[in-house]
Design a protein around this motif. Structure first.
Motif, mmCIF file in Angstrom:
data_model
loop_
_atom_site.group_PDB
_atom_site.id
_atom_site.type_symbol
_atom_site.label_atom_id
_atom_site.label_comp_id
_atom_site.label_asym_id
_atom_site.label_seq_id
_atom_site.Cartn_x
_atom_site.Cartn_y
_atom_site.Cartn_z
ATOM 1 N N THR A 236 -29.009 55.809 -50.610
ATOM 2 C CA THR A 236 -28.463 57.083 -49.700
ATOM 3 C C THR A 236 -28.831 56.537 -48.247
ATOM 4 O O THR A 236 -28.966 57.381 -47.278
ATOM 5 C CB THR A 236 -29.445 58.223 -49.904
ATOM 6 N N TYR A 237 -29.232 55.400 -47.979
ATOM 7 C CA TYR A 237 -29.384 54.614 -46.735
ATOM 8 C C TYR A 237 -28.646 53.560 -46.284
ATOM 9 O O TYR A 237 -28.903 52.614 -47.340
ATOM 10 C CB TYR A 237 -30.955 54.635 -46.640
ATOM 11 N N GLY A 238 -27.805 53.232 -45.650
ATOM 12 C CA GLY A 238 -27.003 52.277 -45.454
ATOM 13 C C GLY A 238 -27.594 50.972 -45.355
ATOM 14 O O GLY A 238 -27.162 49.992 -46.194
ATOM 15 N N GLN A 239 -28.816 50.663 -44.688
ATOM 16 C CA GLN A 239 -29.459 49.319 -44.637
ATOM 17 C C GLN A 239 -29.999 49.015 -46.152
ATOM 18 O O GLN A 239 -29.716 47.824 -46.351
ATOM 19 C CB GLN A 239 -30.651 49.575 -43.733
ATOM 20 N N ASP A 240 -30.212 49.855 -46.886
ATOM 21 C CA ASP A 240 -30.546 49.455 -48.254
ATOM 22 C C ASP A 240 -29.614 49.118 -48.869
ATOM 23 O O ASP A 240 -29.757 48.054 -49.804
ATOM 24 C CB ASP A 240 -31.454 50.798 -48.961
ATOM 25 N N LEU A 241 -28.416 49.604 -48.774
ATOM 26 C CA LEU A 241 -27.397 49.487 -49.626
ATOM 27 C C LEU A 241 -26.811 48.007 -49.130
ATOM 28 O O LEU A 241 -26.523 47.082 -49.958
ATOM 29 C CB LEU A 241 -26.140 50.490 -49.553
ATOM 30 N N TYR A 242 -26.732 47.885 -47.939
ATOM 31 C CA TYR A 242 -26.195 46.742 -47.441
ATOM 32 C C TYR A 242 -27.079 45.419 -47.783
ATOM 33 O O TYR A 242 -26.294 44.348 -48.164
ATOM 34 C CB TYR A 242 -25.938 46.617 -45.776
ATOM 35 N N ASP A 243 -28.303 45.619 -47.655
ATOM 36 C CA ASP A 243 -29.343 44.579 -48.116
ATOM 37 C C ASP A 243 -28.970 43.972 -49.458
ATOM 38 O O ASP A 243 -28.822 43.042 -49.842
ATOM 39 C CB ASP A 243 -30.716 44.773 -48.166
ATOM 40 N N ALA A 244 -28.582 45.116 -50.574
ATOM 41 C CA ALA A 244 -28.598 44.973 -52.075
ATOM 42 C C ALA A 244 -27.044 44.385 -51.918
ATOM 43 O O ALA A 244 -26.953 43.426 -52.942
ATOM 44 C CB ALA A 244 -28.550 46.138 -52.606
ATOM 45 N N MET A 245 -26.013 44.799 -51.298
ATOM 46 C CA MET A 245 -24.854 44.197 -51.571
ATOM 47 C C MET A 245 -24.820 42.682 -50.967
ATOM 48 O O MET A 245 -24.097 41.786 -51.746
ATOM 49 C CB MET A 245 -23.833 44.898 -50.536
ATOM 50 N N LEU A 246 -25.396 42.306 -50.084
ATOM 51 C CA LEU A 246 -25.513 41.120 -49.278
ATOM 52 C C LEU A 246 -26.491 40.265 -50.217
ATOM 53 O O LEU A 246 -25.837 39.074 -50.542
ATOM 54 C CB LEU A 246 -26.146 40.965 -47.891
ATOM 55 N N ALA A 247 -27.500 40.625 -51.015
ATOM 56 C CA ALA A 247 -28.157 39.951 -51.900
ATOM 57 C C ALA A 247 -27.253 39.571 -53.214
ATOM 58 O O ALA A 247 -27.246 38.409 -53.809
ATOM 59 C CB ALA A 247 -29.506 40.800 -52.103
ATOM 60 N N ALA A 248 -26.193 40.466 -53.514
ATOM 61 C CA ALA A 248 -25.520 40.342 -54.762
ATOM 62 C C ALA A 248 -24.416 39.213 -54.384
ATOM 63 O O ALA A 248 -24.330 38.291 -55.137
ATOM 64 C CB ALA A 248 -24.643 41.599 -55.105
ATOM 65 N N ILE A 249 -24.001 39.410 -53.006
ATOM 66 C CA ILE A 249 -22.964 38.235 -52.655
ATOM 67 C C ILE A 249 -23.653 36.939 -52.687
ATOM 68 O O ILE A 249 -23.048 35.954 -53.155
ATOM 69 C CB ILE A 249 -22.167 38.722 -51.307
ATOM 70 N N ASP A 250 -24.855 36.724 -52.207
ATOM 71 C CA ASP A 250 -25.617 35.654 -52.044
ATOM 72 C C ASP A 250 -25.808 34.887 -53.351
ATOM 73 O O ASP A 250 -25.976 33.683 -53.722
ATOM 74 C CB ASP A 250 -26.752 35.664 -51.224
ATOM 75 N N GLY A 251 -25.963 36.015 -54.572
ATOM 76 C CA GLY A 251 -26.358 35.359 -55.962
ATOM 77 C C GLY A 251 -25.001 35.338 -56.696
ATOM 78 O O GLY A 251 -25.222 34.848 -57.722
ATOM 79 N N ALA A 252 -23.967 35.434 -55.997
ATOM 80 C CA ALA A 252 -22.690 35.489 -56.866
ATOM 81 C C ALA A 252 -22.584 34.045 -57.534
ATOM 82 O O ALA A 252 -22.663 33.042 -56.630
ATOM 83 C CB ALA A 252 -21.690 35.899 -56.027
ATOM 84 N N GLN A 253 -21.894 34.096 -58.636
ATOM 85 C CA GLN A 253 -21.640 32.713 -59.542
ATOM 86 C C GLN A 253 -20.328 32.424 -59.595
ATOM 87 O O GLN A 253 -19.841 31.052 -59.313
ATOM 88 C CB GLN A 253 -22.276 32.636 -60.974
ATOM 89 N N HIS A 254 -19.670 33.411 -59.959
ATOM 90 C CA HIS A 254 -17.977 33.057 -60.200
ATOM 91 C C HIS A 254 -16.825 33.748 -59.338
ATOM 92 O O HIS A 254 -16.052 33.178 -58.865
ATOM 93 C CB HIS A 254 -17.562 33.353 -61.723
ATOM 94 N N GLN A 255 -16.963 35.117 -59.124
ATOM 95 C CA GLN A 255 -15.992 35.898 -58.444
ATOM 96 C C GLN A 255 -16.662 36.956 -57.711
ATOM 97 O O GLN A 255 -17.694 37.720 -58.108
ATOM 98 C CB GLN A 255 -15.404 36.644 -59.631
#
Ligand SMILES: O=P(O)(O)OC[C@H](O)CO
Length: 406
Positions: A55-74
């Protein structure tokens, strides 16, 4: 004379809408939004996976960017607005870096929503696959309404492990100044979001598939789940299930309907479903921004307050900041989070996606968030509303004909 009168009737609402918008822009110049109460990201186990509510944008963006940084395939990334500011740049950089590591990256953004974004920002490295959803899609078939509608979805899927969806666009103001809601989903339901992205990509890709090419993701197998489902509006296929989803849920409600919406311009059937629920004694609370970023939408929305308040529906107006969420929770069981506003554009016009979750823990989490939001609201009473000045009633009446356009 009659012609002049008709012309005036047609032109006045538009002229008033433009005037109000200009004055509102001028008044807002340089004004910041106020801080608002924050809820920490809440993770709930649902079926064989989990749902985390942001419910807070910065928390979400941090999680999304971390997921992008950890992506393996797609990575599948789709957004309505993608601002060319520092937040937009950080996503662009992270996606390009993932592509450089060998991750297959697919991005979709809406051309109309990003008209004001600089063309330089919209240039991507060649290893990032980008679909710019065009402003006009109908070609010569201008009469065919299946080819209209904006891509209003905001989703991201990383590998087949996590899917994000909800109200957040990508941009700096949304990180700290807007109150919005997004979820991160893990488990079998990730498939549904991948499927939603792939279907859109395959339907709108720029050129027909060559025999050597595979459509995106058609090999993935579907899980069957009872508690978590995706509803997607697809104008091109004349599918608009999100409105039906809402009407079904409202008609089923027996105890409470708590809705949080950025823009609330329902059609009369939707209003009637709420009035019937109120009549059966359901505790209906609608949480809306006191002043949204679209003043005309606010005015048109107010045109519905009278009948809702008279039926006992409670309206809470969020103070000092834009609430952009598109969520509802019903009877401590049912929850939806998504991209669809309650207006014609979202419910019968645009590409949208909502997740529907039938789970008590999830509903409890959403009710808790609703209670936190209520601490930043002022309730609008029927007496106060009935006492509003005549010029306000006049403005509502003049703008009402624009409702079906929004
Ligand atoms: O269309 P939405 O709900 O993503 O809202 C976007 C903002 O209104 C942009 O002005």
């Amino acid at each position: 004379m009659v012609r002049r009168l008709l012309l005036a009737l047609f032109v006045t609402p538009f002229a008033l809408a433009i005037g109000l918008t200009l004055v509102d822009r001028y008044r807002r110049e340089g004004k910041n939004s106020s801080p608002f109460p924050r809820s920490v990201p809440t993770e709930v186990e649902v079926e064989d996976g989990s749902v985390t509510v942001y419910t807070y944008g910065q928390d979400l963006y941090d999680a999304m960017l971390a997921a992008i940084d950890g992506a393996q395939h797609q990575i599948l990334f789709e957004t309505y607005i993608w601002k060319g500011d520092e937040v937009g740049e950080s996503f662009k950089r992270a996606l390009a870096a993932a592509a450089d590591r060998g991750v297959k990256v697919y991005c979709v953004y809406d051309a109309f929503a990003n008209l004001v974004v600089s063309p330089r920002f919209k240039r991507f490295p060649s290893n990032v696959n980008v679909l710019r959803f065009p402003i006009y899609n109908a070609g010569f078939r201008f009469w065919d309404f299946r080819h209209y509608g904006r891509d209003h979805r905001k989703i991201m899927v990383v590998d087949d492990t996590v899917a994000f969806l909800g109200g957040y666009n990508i941009g700096a103001p949304y990180a700290t100044e807007w109150r919005d809601t997004h979820v991160a989903i893990t488990g079998p339901a990730v498939w549904d979001v991948m499927r939603a992205f792939a279907d859109f990509w395959n339907l709108h890709r720029r050129h027909r598939l060559r025999p050597s090419e595979q459509p995106l993701l058609l090999e993935a197998k579907a899980p069957w789940q009872a508690h978590i489902r995706l509803s997607r509006n697809v104008p091109r296929l004349m599918m608009f299930p999100i409105r039906s989803m809402y009407l079904d849920a409202i008609n089923r409600a027996g105890e409470r309907i708590w809705m949080t919406h950025a823009y609330f311009i329902p059609d009369q059937d939707f209003v009637d479903a709420l009035l019937l629920a109120a009549d059966r004694g359901v505790d209906i609370r609608i949480l809306l921004p006191h002043r949204s970023n679209h003043i005309v939408a606010d005015w048109i929305s107010r045109g519905y307050y009278g009948q809702l308040l008279a039926a006992g529906v409670r309206i809470f107006r969020y103070q000092g900041a834009m609430v952009h969420a598109k969520t509802s929770t019903i009877d401590g069981n049912w929850t939806t989070v998504g991209t669809a506003n309650i207006d014609r554009l979202s419910l019968t016009g645009n590409y949208e996606i909502n997740v529907e979750i039938i789970d008590e823990s999830m509903a409890r989490a959403m009710e808790e968030i609703f209670r936190v939001d209520l601490t930043n609201c002022v309730e609008l009473t029927r007496e106060e509303w009935d006492r509003r000045e005549w010029h306000r009633k006049f403005t509502e009446a003049v703008l009402a004909p624009l409702g079906p356009l929004l």
